[in-house]
Every structure is written in structure tokens, then in C-alpha cells.
Design a protein around this motif. Structure first.
Motif, short mmCIF file in Angstrom:
data_model
loop_
_atom_site.label_atom_id
_atom_site.label_comp_id
_atom_site.label_asym_id
_atom_site.label_seq_id
_atom_site.Cartn_x
_atom_site.Cartn_y
_atom_site.Cartn_z
N ALA A 1 0.85 -1.19 0.00
CA ALA A 1 0.00 0.00 0.00
C ALA A 1 0.89 1.23 0.00
O ALA A 1 2.12 1.14 -0.02
N ASP A 2 0.25 2.40 0.03
CA ASP A 2 1.02 3.64 0.16
C ASP A 2 0.87 4.15 1.59
O ASP A 2 0.45 3.42 2.48
N THR A 3 1.22 5.42 1.80
CA THR A 3 1.18 5.98 3.14
C THR A 3 -0.21 5.89 3.75
O THR A 3 -0.36 5.61 4.95
N GLN A 4 -1.25 6.09 2.92
CA GLN A 4 -2.62 6.05 3.43
C GLN A 4 -3.05 4.63 3.80
O GLN A 4 -4.06 4.46 4.46
N GLY A 5 -2.29 3.63 3.38
CA GLY A 5 -2.67 2.25 3.63
C GLY A 5 -2.01 1.63 4.84
O GLY A 5 -1.95 0.41 4.94
N GLN A 6 -1.49 2.45 5.75
CA GLN A 6 -0.82 1.89 6.92
C GLN A 6 -1.01 2.80 8.12
O GLN A 6 -1.26 3.99 7.99
N SER A 7 -0.93 2.21 9.28
CA SER A 7 -0.88 2.91 10.56
C SER A 7 -0.43 1.86 11.57
O SER A 7 -0.40 0.67 11.28
N ALA A 8 -0.10 2.30 12.76
CA ALA A 8 0.36 1.34 13.78
C ALA A 8 -0.73 0.31 14.09
O ALA A 8 -0.46 -0.89 14.21
N ALA A 9 -2.00 0.78 14.21
CA ALA A 9 -3.10 -0.14 14.51
C ALA A 9 -3.32 -1.14 13.38
O ALA A 9 -3.59 -2.32 13.61
N VAL A 10 -3.19 -0.69 12.13
CA VAL A 10 -3.38 -1.59 10.99
C VAL A 10 -2.25 -2.61 10.93
O VAL A 10 -2.47 -3.79 10.66
N PHE A 11 -1.01 -2.17 11.19
CA PHE A 11 0.10 -3.12 11.26
C PHE A 11 -0.18 -4.19 12.31
O PHE A 11 0.14 -5.36 12.14
#
Length: 999
Positions: A756-766
Motif C-alpha cells: 500500500a502507500d502511506t494512506q494504507g498503513q498505521s500502527a493499529a493496521v500493522f
């Protein structure tokens, strides 16, 4: 009655690939030995082996005339029988045939259907399925699964269909009667009045039930509040439908949504009341969701306008500040040159107040001081005042509930609503503002302790602003809603999670207790960091550490496409025929018969004439964004706009469009050429902007594209096919749909890696992708700004020590391990959708301990990924290549939306359907292009043209030069279509598949 094509009843496919034929119908050594011992002659042995292999695939004995000759020939060759051995029996009721049936059942341990209790078992299985399912096709499929699981021979389809039809009718009748008995006579009369046409408006009240939310303006907020109040006056039917499965309610509501008042009047009362109650119940939930969403958006817009006003004020105050600085400079100059303090004072006073009045200077200083920081809160009231009445009314109409132990915000809301009718600015009351920041408290409380101590205006703003924030983060929920409900109510009970946990953790190779889980993570993080540190000297050609400790990577360059690959693509295009879009759809329909998935929402078979033709024309009209009216102008007198509009409303649903899409993808996955591009287990996730009408909740201003619209969020596999799509509003963090896209694909090839790109990640999603066994590997913009975490504060590294700026809180992860696993198992089981959860966890909240634990786990997983990203240039190239494919797909799909730049619908369900239509056309063209490319490659090989296998991996099915979009649109399903898909599947591959090389 259902047709066999629309169900999962086992039958022979239209085409067999050679690989599939060999894998499914080649007898094993044990089976050959068993057949030799059970028969005497070669013909008898061939018959027994064919019946055995056929039964293993179909779980029933088909009519002998329907068994493909290719199956018989493969079994004969595998058994080493002579070429002249004939398959067949003297007659279809011969004793030998029935004896072979019995022998096969005994060998496989299968219970015969006739002469046993299998019929009663089938009826019970159908009855159990009918309790939770509404469509006859789904009940048939569930019954088949139950019989196969219990090792019972499947009956003939007509028998199974008759049983399911009878059970479904009885179950539906019982449900309709049960719901009708729960309705009082007054409620029934109220429902009947909804179907009476109002002479003034020429519409029925039933039509108004279907109203959807418009853009969150003050007027539309008021109308939607009135709509909710009106729905509540009709009645609360939540108790009426209590105990009815949610899937059944959704299906009934969808049927009611597609019908108008005239259609409902033709239905028997019991069914009519049930459909109307299901729709009313769903619409009351949807309206609450929409009001909560509009509330959040309205408050966000108010804050945004206040921030913009502050920036404008600061810009205007710049000249005033420069004037004050000039005065200060003059004071400094006077002090520096003077020696007599008295004289200095006189000159300073003369400079600051030439007229002797210091008040203007004091006011100027106060203005600059008031807006010198980023505190825009004092400016909110001006933008809130026009919306105050409707926002307070909304807060009063909805029923709020806190998901934490703290109820101070709701207590403050009660004070606000109690004093909403007062006109005085200051209140004499006590309010606990512990939930608010210091800036808010300074605004709300009177500073001088003179008179009443609470500012009513700022209190209203403070409470409503924090309500919007907590509603977004999940600390506050709306009773009776779905998207803003308490997510904890959707979680699996921990007792059920404990039962599933061992198998789940074993499948993901993950420890099944908190202590071992944390130890595993700690060792994983430490080992990854140590490996990078040890190998770092060998990576200095593409990565270095700067003075400030930030890693400096050389730009990732994609592998160059060789000239031979470009020449191959041009040669292929020259060998491929030009095709009309409708001809492409006709070919795909012939190969897959995917229109069988469409039909009346009630689940019955379509009764319209030329149903397949009507479905294909509707897909074309909607998928190309022409619309029924514009498309009908180019299709002659045989098709009218009403025909396509009727099919779209009554026969096409989101679920059925997704099912048809999966049909095309599964056929695509069987082809050999896509295997050169990827195995389908890696997907790229990204969004692209579409222009929309403004008068709906989906549309918003996108800061990246700098215009209004909505975002089409898709997952595209590394073999170029799109496996998931969904429209989302701009501003919604795209990462919340990363998990949903993988879980809802429902394909035989399950993807386990997502780029994904930047919009496709966050700590909670990881965090939750890791817990669900998904490998999240995004391409992050400004990733150097992210913090990397050590496994232990004592860990030191020789080369990369300056990369780390924090330490993981392992105790927090261990403390909430059970909560994290409960959420992961609930997502995996489907009791809670990942977007609902991740939207709640996408905002910072100190109250939500689950969020804090998920973020801590996400820090570990993201740190490991970033360390691998830094150390592997090949990984960066792979991620770049895969994410480039989805960008190409987005442009490819938009190329077919040539009917207009704007999607001209405001209904939320229709908006989502338009995206499915568009992707269905794109998938059909990809499938056709791939078949044409395979045919062209075989023709080139036959002509003696040499092709480098490595060049094939650089090809792409996103070809448009061979597709004709314009002209007269004529669909001819009577013509003889090509059999190229059959040839492509059955023939041996022209080129052996190698590991894909990404461009």
C-alpha cells in the motif's frame, strides 16, 4: 425453483484444463488395485474406475451420458487398459451398474441416499439453513455442504431443489406469520396507511421511507432529523424482528427497497408487513448512522473554518506586528544612545504615545497577543452560531452512550441541553470538564470569579466538539446505529475464542499465550535489528546513516523493460483482433455464463424475456457511466431505458455483482499467462478519485486531488486482476479497508501480502494485519519521520544505533493480549467488520486501552518492516513494481467510464454498484485480452517466431488499442462465439511459467 447453474451443486464444468483433468481424475495405485480386485473384465474395470473418480468429484452418480469422453480416456490410459476398451453398461438399470454404485459407496464410506434416513437428514439440514438464510440458492448450497460433511450421497438436483423449495416456503411463511402476530392492529393499520398515495404530492409515505442522506448542510440536517422523528412515530419494530438473523433481515430489507407501494399491495399481507418492518428497521439504523456522520462532518467543517479565519487574521496582523517591532526597535535605539534614565523615559513615552494616550497601543498589543498562537477556539462561535439550533437538536434526538467508565462528557451534554433555551451568556452551574484541554477550560470558566462561572456558548462548543472526537474514536457510540455502535457488542465471547485459539495460532505459527507471544515478538525484533546491523557494511552502496541518525536511501529504480519485451508487446497487438465492448461481454457470458448469478432479489429465477441479454446491456450502460437513457439511444428500439433501470433496481445487488466478478477472476486464475505475472498471493492497495454529484454523504473535498469527489479504493493482485473495490469518502484513512479487502475477496487463491502507500498503513493496521496473518508491506512517504523502537533499552548497535528513538512497552502488549486476540478472532469469524473496528481505532484516544495496546504491537511490526525495507533494495523494488500495477489499473478502469466524468447518482447503494459495474467490464476485458494474447503467442510459435519467456513477464493485459468503445451498440448472443478460452485451458502451455520479473 432454482436452476442448477446458480447453485454449487456439483456438475461437470464446460471446459477442463489439462492440469485440472489430470489432478482430479487420475486413479491412484490403491484405487487401481481395488478396481482390479473388484472386477473381472477390462470394460467392467473401466466402468468402475470412471464411476469412482466421477463420484469423488461430484459426490453423486450422474447420468452416464453426461460423463465427458476426456474423463473416460484419461482413466483408461491411467489404468493401462487397451485402446478399444468401451465404457458403458448393457442398460442403465443393469445389475452390474447398481453393484458398482454399491461397491464405490463402500470403498469411499458413503451412505446411500435411497433406502436410508438421508432424506430426513437433508430436510433437517435445509431447515437449519433456512433459519439464517433467505435465498433458496444459499439454502441449497448449505444443504449440499452438510450432506458432503456427513458423507451422504447427494440426491438428484430436482429432489434437492424440491425439498429446499418446500422447506424455504414453510420457513418463510412461519417467519411472516410470527412477525405479523407480533404487530398490533394499530401498527398494521399504520403500515397500511404508508401505502396510500397522497393526492397533493402524488407519492406514498412508503416512498419517503427510502430517503437517503444528502450533503451535511444545515437544511439537510434538519430534514434528516425530521425524517428520523417521523420514522420513530411509525413505530419501533426492533422487538418485532428480535431473533431474526441479521442476514435474513438485510435480504428482506433489500427486497422491500426494490419494490414500490403498488408492488407491495399485490403481496399477501403477512409477507407485506414483514418486508415493510424489515425496511423500517434498517432505515432507522441507517438514518442514525447518517446523522452521526453528518454531525462529525459539520463539527469538523466548523473547526476548519475557524482555523482558516485564524490564518487570515494572522496574515492581516502581520503589518501590525511589524509596526510594533519597529516601535520596539526605536525604544532599543533610545536606550542605547541615552545615558540619563529620566531623559530616556521621556523620549520613550514620546515615541510610544505621541498624543499622550497609550490605549491604542495596548489594544494593538492585546490583539496581536490574542492570535499569536494557534488557538482558534475563541473564533468557533461565529461559525457555529448558524448551526447551533440544529446541532443541539441532533444531540437531543440521538441517544448517546459511553464505551468507557467515564461519563463526564454525557453529564456535560445534559447540562448543555438543559440550558439550551436560555439567552444569557453565563451560567451558575457546576460542570466537570476533566475531559477537555486546558485551552477549553480557560474559555469555559470565568477567569475573574465575578458572577456565574460557566460561559454557555463555549460550553456548548466544547461539549459538541469533544462528542464528535469521541464518536470518531469509538469512546462514544449511538444507540440504535450500526457504524457508530459499540464495537464490543460484536466481538466473539472469550469462551468461544478460547475454543478457536489453539488451531488459529497453530495455523499462523503464533504462540497461544501472552508470555510466549511477547517473548516471540521481542526475539523477532531483536534478531531483525541485529541482522541489519551485522550486514550494514555490505549495504552502503544503497543506504547510509546521516548525521542526525536518519537513513539515507538511494532512489528505488524499477527494473528496465528490455527492448525485446516492448517489441513482443507490439507484435502481440498486431496479432490480436479488434473487439467491441459488447462482443467482449458476449464472449465472457458464453465462457462463464456469469449472468446466472443475477435475478429477482427474492431469490427466484428471472421471468423476464432474454434475461442474459438484458443483464449484459445493463452492465454495459452502468459500467461505462452512460446510464440507461443515454445507452438506450444507441441500442435501437429493442431496448428501453426502463428495461435497464428495472434490471438494475430489481435484479442487480452489490452481493450478486461481487459474485459475478469472482466468477471471472476464478477463470482468469486458471489461465497460464497470468502465472508469468504473479501468483495472486500479493496485492497492492490504493485509491483513486472519482467525480460525484455534491448532494450526498460520500462526496467530499480531497486534499490530494484538490477537488470534490469520492475515492475508489481497490486491491489489485500482482497478476493484474482487481480482487476488491469499494467507494470511500475523502478523508477516511484508507488503511481501514486493507484487511477487509483481503478477507472479502473469497477467491481460491488467498492473498497474504499487501502493498500500500502511506494512506494504507498505521500502527493499529500493522497490529491487526499481523494478528490475522497478513504481511503488510507499504510504500510509506516520509517514512524517515516514523519512530523505530528497540526491543530493550540496553540494546546497542554498532552501525544503526541512531535509527532507534524509543523502546517497546512489552507489559502493555502482554496485559491486553487477550483483548487483541479476541478482536482478531472476531474479525476472522466475520462477527465484526474490520472497517468498523479500525475506524474506531484510527483516532487517538487515551481512554481506549485496546487502541494503546494495538498501537504498541503495531510499533513492533512496523519497526521490523522498516528495518527490512532499509536493508533490502530488492524488497523496495518489488513493492514499487506491485504498487505501480494498481495505478495502471485505475487508469485502465477509468478508460471504460467514457459516458461522463461525473457519477450521476446520490443513492449510496447505487454509488457502490456503479463501481462494481465498472470493474466487471474491466475484468471482462482483461480476461478477453489475456485469451487473445495466449492465442497470439501460440500463433507466433506456430509461425516460427521466437519468444523469450522472460519477456512475457513484462506484458500486461491492460490493452485498450484493440477495444472499440463508440458506435452503435448491438449485442448478438446468437452468433457462434470463439472457443479460445476452452483452447487456452485445455491445451498444454506454450511456455513454462517462471518466477515473475517485475517491471
Amino acid at each position: 425453483m432454482a436452476t442448477v447453474e446458480r447453485t454449487a451443486y456439483p456438475r461437470f464444468p464446460k471446459v477442463f484444463s489439462l492440469k485440472e483433468l489430470r489432478a482430479c481424475y487420475t486413479p491412484s495405485a490403491e484405487e487401481l488395485d481395488w478396481a482390479t480386485r473388484s472386477t473381472r473384465g477390462q470394460e467392467s474395470r473401466l466402468g468402475l474406475l470412471v464411476l469412482l473418480k466421477v463420484f469423488q468429484q461430484l459426490h453423486h452418480f450422474p447420468d452416464l451420458d453426461t460423463i465427458p469422453a476426456s474423463v473416460m480416456e484419461l482413466v483408461r490410459i491411467s489404468a493401462g487398459l487397451s485402446p478399444g476398451t468401451r465404457f458403458g453398461y448393457d442398460r442403465k438399470v443393469s445389475p452390474t451398474l447398481f453393484r458398482h454404485y454399491r461397491v464405490v459407496r463402500e470403498f469411499l464410506g458413503i451412505q446411500a441416499y435411497l433406502g436410508t434416513d438421508a432424506n430426513e437428514v437433508t430436510i433437517r439440514a435445509a431447515r437449519d439453513a433456512a433459519e439464517t438464510m433467505d435465498q433458496p440458492v444459499d439454502i441449497i448450497n448449505a444443504t449440499i455442504d452438510a450432506l458432503v460433511l456427513r458423507q451422504i450421497e447427494l440426491p438428484s438436483f430436482s429432489t434437492l431443489d424440491a425439498i429446499v423449495e418446500q422447506v424455504h416456503a414453510r420457513t418463510q411463511t412461519a417467519l411472516f406469520r410470527c412477525i405479523t402476530r407480533r404487530l398490533s392492529e394499530d401498527e398494521q393499520r399504520r403500515l397500511d396507511r404508508l401505502l396510500t398515495r397522497d393526492l397533493a404530492s402524488r407519492q406514498t409515505a412508503y416512498h419517503n421511507i427510502k430517503r437517503h442522506a444528502l450533503r451535511p448542510s444545515r437544511k439537510h440536517l434538519t430534514l434528516l432529523i425530521e425524517h428520523l422523528i417521523w420514522l420513530d412515530t411509525i413505530g419501533d419494530f426492533s422487538k418485532t424482528v428480535a431473533g431474526v438473523p441479521a442476514s435474513k433481515l438485510r435480504s428482506l430489507a433489500s427486497q422491500a427497497m426494490s419494490l414500490d407501494a403498488a408492488n407491495l399491495k399485490e403481496i399477501l399481507p403477512e409477507k407485506r408487513y414483514t418486508l415493510m418492518v424489515a425496511l423500517l428497521n434498517q432505515m432507522r439504523v441507517r438514518v442514525r448512522d447518517d446523522l452521526a456522520e453528518m454531525f462529525i462532518r459539520r463539527m469538523s467543517a466548523i473547526h476548519k473554518r475557524a482555523r482558516e479565519e485564524l490564518q487570515q487574521i494572522q496574515s492581516r496582523r502581520r503589518a501590525q506586528m511589524e509596526k510594533l517591532v519597529a516601535l520596539l526597535d526605536g525604544v532599543v535605539e533610545i536606550v542605547a544612545e541615552g545615558e540619563d534614565d529620566a531623559q530616556i523615559g521621556v523620549e520613550v513615552r514620546r515615541l510610544l504615545a505621541p498624543s499622550g494616550d497609550l490605549e491604542p497601543l495596548c489594544e494593538s498589543c492585546a490583539e496581536v497577543r490574542a492570535f499569536s498562537g494557534n488557538n482558534y477556539l475563541p473564533l468557533l462561535w461565529r461559525h457555529f452560531r448558524p448551526h447551533r439550533s440544529v446541532m443541539l437538536r441532533l444531540a437531543e434526538v440521538l441517544k448517546w452512550q459511553s464505551t468507557s467508565q467515564s461519563c463526564t462528557l454525557l453529564a456535560a451534554l445534559a447540562v448543555v441541553l438543559k440550558n439550551a433555551a436560555l439567552h444569557r451568556e453565563w451560567l451558575s452551574t457546576d460542570v466537570d470538564l476533566s475531559f477537555a484541554s486546558e485551552r477549553w477550560r480557560k474559555l469555559v470558566y470565568r477567569a475573574d470569579n465575578l458572577g456565574p462561572g460557566i460561559n454557555r456558548r463555549h460550553l456548548e462548543l466544547c461539549v459538541l466538539s469533544h462528542m464528535a472526537g469521541e464518536l470518531r474514536s469509538g469512546d462514544l457510540c449511538v444507540v440504535g446505529s450500526d457504524s457508530f455502535a459499540d464495537y464490543r457488542l460484536h466481538l466473539l465471547p472469550w469462551r468461544e475464542c478460547e475454543r478457536r485459539l489453539p488451531d488459529y495460532c497453530a495455523k499462523l505459527e503464533m504462540p497461544a499465550n501472552a508470555q510466549d507471544f511477547v517473548a516471540h515478538l521481542r526475539q523477532w525484533l531483536a534478531a531483525t535489528a541485529q541482522n541489519l546491523d551485522d550486514s550494514f557494511p555490505n549495504k552502503r552502496q544503497h543506504v547510509t546513516i546521516g548525521r542526525n541518525g536518519e537513513p539515507v536511501l538511494r532512489r528505488t529504480v524499477a527494473k528496465e523493460i528490455p527492448a525485446s519485451a516492448l517489441a513482443l508487446q507490439q507484435t502481440l497487438i498486431g496479432h490480436m483482433p479488434n473487439r467491441n465492448l459488447l462482443d467482449v461481454l458476449a464472449n465472457i457470458e458464453h465462457w462463464t455464463h456469469f449472468t446466472r448469478h443475477f435475478g429477482p432479489l427474492s431469490g427466484s429465477d428471472p421471468k423476464i424475456r432474454h434475461a442474459a441479454e438484458r443483464y449484459l446491456l445493463t452492465i454495459f450502460a452502468m459500467g461505462c457511466n452512460l446510464g440507461p437513457t443515454q445507452a438506450a439511444r444507441h441500442m435501437g428500439e429493442r431496448v428501453t431505458p426502463h428495461m435497464m433501470s428495472f434490471v438494475n433496481r430489481r435484479h442487480m445487488s452489490l452481493e450478486r455483482l461481487e459474485t459475478a466478478q469472482r466468477e471471472l477472476i476464478e477463470l482468469y486464475l486458471q489461465l497460464d499467462l497470468p502465472k508469468h505475472w504473479g501468483d495472486g498471493k500479493t496485492v497492492a492497495a490504493d485509491g483513486t478519485q472519482y467525480d460525484f454529484y455534491d448532494n450526498n454523504l460520500l462526496t467530499g473535498y480531497h486534499f490530494r486531488y484538490r477537488k470534490k469527489g469520492a475515492v475508489a479504493y481497490r486491491h489489485v493482485a500482482d497478476n493484474y486482476i482487481a480482487v476488491f473495490r469499494h467507494f470511500i469518502p475523502p478523508g477516511v484513512w484508507e488503511a481501514v479497508y486493507v484487511i477487509e479487502g483481503l478477507l472479502k475477496a473469497g477467491l481460491s487463491v488467498e492473498a497474504d501480502t499487501v502493498h500500500a502507500d502511506t494512506q494504507g498503513q498505521s500502527a493499529a493496521v500493522f497490529s491487526f494485519t499481523y494478528l490475522l496473518g497478513i504481511n503488510l508491506m507499504p510504500r510509506i512517504r516520509n517514512w524517515q519521520d516514523l519512530k523505530l523502537y528497540r526491543a530493550d533499552s540496553t540494546s546497542k548497535y554498532r552501525h544503526i544505533d541512531r535509527l532507534f528513538s524509543g523502546v517497546v512497552d512489552w507489559d502493555l502488549i502482554a496485559l491486553h493480549w487477550q483483548d487483541l486476540m479476541q478482536v482478531a478472532l472476531s474479525i476472522q469469524a466475520g462477527t465484526i467488520s474490520s472497517p468498523l473496528l479500525l475506524r474506531r481505532l484510527g483516532s487517538d484516544s487515551r481512554k481506549n486501552r485496546l487502541l494503546l495496546a494495538a498501537q504498541e504491537l503495531g510499533k513492533v511490526v512496523r519497526t521490523v518492516f522498516l528495518l527490512e525495507w532499509i536493508g533490502s533494495r530488492e524488497l523496495r523494488q518489488e513493492i514499487t513494481a506491485t504498487t505501480n500495477k494498481i495505478e495502471s489499473y485505475n487508469g485502465f478502469a477509468k478508460w471504460f467510464s467514457f459516458g461522463g466524468d461525473v457519477l450521476p447518482v446520490n443513492d449510496p447503494d447505487e454509488q457502490q454498484k456503479r463501481l462494481r459495474y465498472n470493474d466487471l467490464i474491466a475484468s471482462a476485458v482483461i480476461l478477453q485480452n489475456t485469451a487473445d494474447m495466449m492465442q497470439a503467442l501460440r500463433a507466433m510459435e506456430k509461425d516460427g517466431i521466437k519468444v523469450d519467456v522472460d519477456d512475457i513477464s513484462f506484458l500486461s493485459p491492460y490493452l485498450t488499442s484493440n477495444i472499440k468503445r463508440f458506435g452503435d451498440y448491438k449485442l448478438n448472443l446468437e452468433r457462434t462465439p470463439e472457443a479460445w478460452i476452452h483452447d487456452s485451458l485445455f491445451a498444454a502451455p506454450a511456455f513454462s511459467v517462471r518466477k515473475p520479473r517485475h517491471a
